[in-house]
Write a protein that holds these residues in place. Structure first.
Motif: not given
Length: 213
Positions: A94, A98, A103-104, A106, A111, A175
């Protein structure tokens, strides 16, 4: 471009990247083919539908993840140290993505489960099968730790489900907040779920190596 070309592999690679970045629903076949650099008309030679493509992406991702998990959980280290190595590697994955994404990422499986739950039963069923396989892998480690008297759970299968729920939940929080630090309490929470003390980190050198999620 002939059907004997690598167009199918290009479509699969492009879809894997796009699903990971943007999800399932927002993507159309034309965009996937454009990212793959193949004609739109090539798609249905290789994949019957967008759902079929998603299933192929899920299978490819699971194949890589399963091999990584087996490598981490199958070492000669103590069982709880192996489990910790898996959590550390998940956190590393993770964090490493980034800077590029902002962003993360996930978990791709989680998802897709959230996004496609009411859209495609075939994808949902495949994700359920993968989750059960993940639980089984964790369960084997928990059973070993229980035999050694390192955990106090009475039902290793349900304990493994709780551990996986904790792992997925913490990744989801990371996330949601765009902050890998949300993974920080993961190991302590896992130990509490298992009724265990705090073992030393694995000395195998695997800690920090990222794994697909």
């Amino acid at each position: 471009m002939g059907h004997t070309s690598d167009a199918g592999e290009k479509i699969l690679r492009a879809a894997h990247s796009l699903f990971d970045q943007r999800g399932y629903s927002a993507l159309g076949l034309a965009e996937i083919c454009r990212a793959a650099g193949v004609p739109r008309g090539s798609f249905h030679y290789f994949f019957a539908s967008k759902e079929a493509l998603a299933l192929s992406v899920v299978d490819e991702h699971w194949d890589a993840q399963r091999r990584a998990w087996l490598r981490l959980l199958g070492t000669g280290a103590e069982p709880l140290s192996r489990l910790r190595a898996l959590f550390e590697a998940t956190g590393a994955r993770q964090r490493e993505g980034q800077p590029d994404r902002g962003t993360i990422a996930g978990c791709m499986f989680a998802n897709l489960a959230v996004e496609t739950g009411d859209q495609t039963e075939a994808v949902r069923q495949r994700l359920r099968e993968i989750f059960e396989a993940q639980v089984a892998m964790v369960e084997s480690v928990v059973r070993e730790a229980r035999r050694r008297g390192e955990v106090s759970v009475s039902d290793p299968r349900e304990a493994a489900r709780s551990v996986m729920a904790q792992l997925e939940g913490r990744v989801l929080l990371a996330k949601l907040y765009g902050d890998a630090a949300r993974l920080g309490p993961l190991w302590a929470n896992c130990l509490a779920l298992l009724g265990a003390g705090c073992p030393q980190a694995s000395a195998t050198g695997e800690l920090g190596r990222s794994v697909p999620v």
